[in-house]
Design an enzyme around this catalytic site. Structure first.
Site: not given
Length: 434
Positions: A169, A201, A278
């Site tokens: 993402h 992901d 992230s």
């Protein structure tokens, strides 16, 4: 001749940086001269006029004697001075030998060395962590003329030849953008997306540079709840940021988080993870990556993808590279909205309600928006971090998959009902086509 040599010796001492010794000897001689003159004046005061010639002769003799160099004063000051200088030089040499290892040592001692285990972990692996920027090629900074940053994230080097691991993402579903990677030493390189797995992901990037420091991969299967871990990354674009905490759970099922079609047991940690973390590594005390930071629910509740699952993805990605399959042909690209979200399961809802008074008590389902990319359709439509999406085009939203379905249904506009604190609001978003 002897008197001339003595005068030369005095001049030599004066010029060769022994002023203290020289003036001390002169002052001693002057003091003796003053005492002799005083005694002579006192003794001869009774016979004033008759002994003037004798007194003058005595004064002349005293002056002649005092003008001679005082060897006793010289020995008195020169010998201790010389011995002190020699002793000082010996002590300095000895001190240099003793202090050299202490001065060159950079590691702290005492309690700092004993208890700063986090610093030891960071020192061994931080160089392999990178900062990832997503540049919008349609909008440029007014002053620099460079593309503006649309989003950012983290990653870490897993091969010396420039292979980088991050979250999917972070890099996909962002049209009209380019990816840049900044290393820990400040160098910046353009990156290409090599492989993506949207289900887990995960994604890999490639930059054209060799001999990079590599992050060692550990084993998440051996982790225990309560173990210390360190999260490294670039939260809020602040690169080289370090936070620490413990493993709260090693078996947090994806179903508990409302993530359908994912057979993953996430690592839960209380290490501070926020926007920009992230894709960064979650590291154990051996300096090995045991997870990939993926999402945050609230302060003290964050999740990472276990490294054992990541290794499976990397093996499959290596096989796909050998076959020559590309990322664009293997994975469909959805319409772009520009948010990062999390399904609100009953357990997460209960936790959020207990932590915040701004959560509506009658809320039973929804998707939490915890990041909105600046300049994205979601940002233009008015979505904000912390909003909870409950309906899209009059359909209930119970998990993130419902949002993806709404993006893929073909509707030009998405009419959303959201909760912002205890207030219900309506927003309209027009997603961008890929």
């Amino acid at each position: 001749m002897a008197f001339r040599r003595i005068n030369n010796l005095e001049l030599f001492i004066k010029r060769c940086s022994a002023p203290t010794l020289y003036y001390s000897s002169i002052r001693t001689a002057t003091g003796n001269n003053y005492s002799n003159n005083t005694a002579n004046i006192t003794t001869d005061s009774s016979s004033s006029s008759n002994n003037n010639s004798n007194r003058n002769n005595k004064n002349d003799n005293n002056n002649e004697d005092n003008n001679k160099f005082n060897w006793r004063s010289l020995v008195r000051f020169f010998v201790p001075f010389s011995l002190g200088a020699v002793a000082s030089s010996l002590v300095m040499k000895r001190d240099d030998l003793e202090l050299t290892p202490t001065i060159s040592a950079a590691r702290p001692s005492g309690r700092r060395r004993e208890f700063n285990f986090i610093a030891d972990v960071v020192g061994g692996c931080a160089d392999s962590v990178v900062y990832i920027e997503i540049k919008d090629t349609r909008h440029f900074d007014y002053f620099s003329g460079q593309p503006i940053t649309a989003s950012n994230g983290s990653g870490f080097v897993i091969e010396q030849n420039g292979l980088i691991l991050t979250n999917a993402h972070v890099v996909i579903n962002k049209p009209h953008t380019m990816v840049q990677v900044r290393l820990s030493d400040g160098r910046t390189f353009p990156a290409t997306i090599e492989d993506v797995d949207q289900t887990s992901d995960l994604a890999t990037l490639r930059i054209q540079v060799n001999n990079l420091p590599v992050m060692r991969l550990g084993k998440s299967s051996t982790l225990r709840s309560g173990e210390w871990v360190v999260a490294l990354g670039s939260p809020l674009a602040l690169s080289n940021t370090v936070t620490a905490g413990v493993i709260s759970s090693t078996q947090r099922a994806s179903q508990e988080l409302g993530l359908r079609n994912r057979d993953i047991n996430y690592l839960q940690t209380d290490a501070a993870i926020t926007f920009g973390n992230s894709g960064g590594p979650l590291v154990n005390l051996d300096g090995e990556a045991i997870g990939v930071n993926s999402m945050k629910v609230t302060a003290g509740i964050s999740f990472a993808i276990p490294i054992d699952y990541v290794k499976v993805f990397l093996e499959r990605a290596a096989e796909r590279r050998k076959k020559g399959s590309a990322y664009k042909t293997g994975y469909p690209v959805k319409r772009y909205m520009g948010i990062t979200m999390l399904t609100l399961t009953p357990d997460i809802l209960f936790e959020l309600k207990s932590r915040s008074q701004n959560m509506p008590s009658n809320l039973m389902h929804g998707v939490l928006v915890w990041k909105v990319i600046v300049g994205s359709p979601a940002h233009s439509g008015g979505l904000q971090p912390g909003d909870i999406v409950t309906h899209i085009n009059k359909k209930e939203i119970k998990n993130s998959s419902d949002v993806y379905d709404a993006l893929g249904c073909g509707d030009k506009e998405l009419n959303m009902i959201i909760m912002r604190g205890v207030k219900q609001m309506h927003v309209t978003i027009t997603p961008e086509d890929p």
